[in-house]
Design an enzyme around this catalytic site. Structure first.
Site, mmCIF file in Angstrom:
data_model
loop_
_atom_site.group_PDB
_atom_site.id
_atom_site.type_symbol
_atom_site.label_atom_id
_atom_site.label_comp_id
_atom_site.label_asym_id
_atom_site.label_seq_id
_atom_site.Cartn_x
_atom_site.Cartn_y
_atom_site.Cartn_z
ATOM 1 N N ASN A 50 0.857 -1.182 0.000
ATOM 2 C CA ASN A 50 0.000 0.000 0.000
ATOM 3 C C ASN A 50 0.896 1.236 0.000
ATOM 4 O O ASN A 50 1.483 1.594 1.029
ATOM 5 C CB ASN A 50 -0.905 -0.020 1.234
ATOM 6 C CG ASN A 50 -1.785 1.205 1.331
ATOM 7 O OD1 ASN A 50 -1.914 1.980 0.383
ATOM 8 N ND2 ASN A 50 -2.407 1.389 2.489
ATOM 9 N N LYS A 82 0.065 4.277 -0.313
ATOM 10 C CA LYS A 82 -0.614 5.432 0.292
ATOM 11 C C LYS A 82 -0.428 6.678 -0.598
ATOM 12 O O LYS A 82 -0.377 6.556 -1.815
ATOM 13 C CB LYS A 82 -0.133 5.629 1.733
ATOM 14 C CG LYS A 82 -0.324 4.355 2.576
ATOM 15 C CD LYS A 82 -0.088 4.555 4.037
ATOM 16 C CE LYS A 82 -0.305 3.247 4.786
ATOM 17 N NZ LYS A 82 -0.167 3.404 6.247
ATOM 18 N N HIS A 108 -9.550 0.772 5.231
ATOM 19 C CA HIS A 108 -8.271 0.982 5.892
ATOM 20 C C HIS A 108 -8.460 1.913 7.086
ATOM 21 O O HIS A 108 -9.301 2.811 7.057
ATOM 22 C CB HIS A 108 -7.265 1.575 4.900
ATOM 23 C CG HIS A 108 -5.855 1.570 5.406
ATOM 24 N ND1 HIS A 108 -5.394 2.516 6.294
ATOM 25 C CD2 HIS A 108 -4.814 0.731 5.156
ATOM 26 C CE1 HIS A 108 -4.122 2.257 6.568
ATOM 27 N NE2 HIS A 108 -3.745 1.185 5.897
ATOM 28 N N GLU A 125 -6.903 4.363 8.148
ATOM 29 C CA GLU A 125 -6.775 5.792 7.850
ATOM 30 C C GLU A 125 -8.035 6.330 7.203
ATOM 31 O O GLU A 125 -8.419 7.482 7.442
ATOM 32 C CB GLU A 125 -5.544 6.026 6.965
ATOM 33 C CG GLU A 125 -4.246 5.746 7.714
ATOM 34 C CD GLU A 125 -3.068 5.454 6.838
ATOM 35 O OE1 GLU A 125 -1.985 5.204 7.401
ATOM 36 O OE2 GLU A 125 -3.204 5.466 5.595
ATOM 37 N N GLU A 184 -5.053 -5.132 10.873
ATOM 38 C CA GLU A 184 -4.079 -4.060 11.041
ATOM 39 C C GLU A 184 -4.306 -3.374 12.387
ATOM 40 O O GLU A 184 -5.142 -2.477 12.489
ATOM 41 C CB GLU A 184 -4.167 -3.056 9.891
ATOM 42 C CG GLU A 184 -5.585 -2.664 9.467
ATOM 43 C CD GLU A 184 -5.608 -1.362 8.688
ATOM 44 O OE1 GLU A 184 -4.580 -0.988 8.102
ATOM 45 O OE2 GLU A 184 -6.658 -0.703 8.700
ATOM 46 N N GLY A 187 2.686 2.439 10.940
ATOM 47 C CA GLY A 187 3.551 3.589 10.765
ATOM 48 C C GLY A 187 4.227 4.071 12.038
ATOM 49 O O GLY A 187 4.858 5.123 12.052
ATOM 50 N N SER A 220 3.191 -2.613 10.383
ATOM 51 C CA SER A 220 4.646 -2.434 10.402
ATOM 52 C C SER A 220 5.408 -3.735 10.152
ATOM 53 O O SER A 220 6.419 -4.017 10.794
ATOM 54 C CB SER A 220 5.103 -1.797 11.723
ATOM 55 O OG SER A 220 4.613 -0.470 11.843
#
Length: 251
Positions: free
Chosen positions: A9, A11, A95, A97, A167, A173, A213
């Protein structure tokens, strides 16, 4: 035996020129990889260029999002038809985010999952808890709601076509990563939910990725767990050598 799947991904990173360079470098490393499904998910602006780069390889292209609507007055959205025209095969949906920054909830994520499956795209449904959820002992509660609501009304026959990505939000991140035991525990829990929803056959068939990660250094241990079927890779996917090392750890 479930085939491992490693998806990168990217992003909101990489111009078209940068994306082409990265895709070419991944292609040099993984063009003939048969044992693992490899998916590159660049920004919308680079989908066509990346598709062109990998068109004669076994590497798949994925989108980072997709509308639940066919077409119409939905400014800033992208439809399944637009994606399929660019030879996109997978779509990342829900996701963390998107959930956090753009307030996508389980209802809308489910609509997208249903639409993707109807249109022969393979959804990667993302689920996972925040740090406070884990610290308060609510990991299973949060994950179960996201799985059940995100996959509502999905028939058992479709589970071979979809992917679930666990996730843990606290590990995305941040450099933090769930231990292999923690990740395996939640992956097994998710598989148990699927079994309860649609039966053992679908639960055994569905692929569940880890998406927090994962790097070349920790990939072998994570991918050795019985219920971890791959990785949804963020930062490490922006470097071809690192990404290829993760894929090779899945062999």
């Amino acid at each position: 035996m479930r085939k491992k799947i490693i998806a990168g991904n990217w992003k909101m990173n990489k111009t078209v020129a940068d994306a082409v360079e990265l895709a070419n470098n991944v292609k040099l490393e993984l063009a003939d990889c048969k044992e693992v499904d490899v998916v590159l998910c660049p920004p919308f602006t680079a989908l066509k260029s990346v598709s062109d780069v990998v068109s004669e390889t076994l590497i798949n292209v994925g989108s980072q999002n997709m509308s639940s609507e066919e077409d119409g007055a939905y400014t800033g959205e992208i439809s399944h038809g637009m994606l399929k025209e660019l030879f996109v095969r997978y779509v990342i949906l829900g996701h963390s985010e998107r959930r956090e920054y753009y307030k996508e909830n389980d209802f809308w994520v489910n609509k997208k999952v249903i639409k993707a499956l109807e249109k022969n795209l393979r959804p990667i449904l993302c689920v996972g808890e925040k740090l406070e959820d884990r610290e308060n002992g609510n990991t299973e509660k949060v994950v179960e709601v996201q799985v059940r609501e995100g996959l509502k009304d999905v028939p058992a026959s479709a589970y071979t076509e979809l992917v679930i990505a666990y996730e843990p939000v606290w590990a995305i991140g941040t450099g933090k990563v769930a231990t292999s035991a923690q990740a395996q525990e939640v992956h097994a829990f998710i598989r148990g939910i699927v079994k309860d929803m649609v039966g053992a056959e679908a639960a055994d068939a569905v692929r569940i990725q880890y998406g927090g990660s994962m790097k070349a250094a920790n990939a072998p241990e994570l991918l050795s767990q019985p219920d971890i079927d791959g990785g949804l890779i963020g930062g490490a996917a922006l470097d071809a050598t690192s990404f290829a090392a993760i894929v090779k750890a899945a062999l």
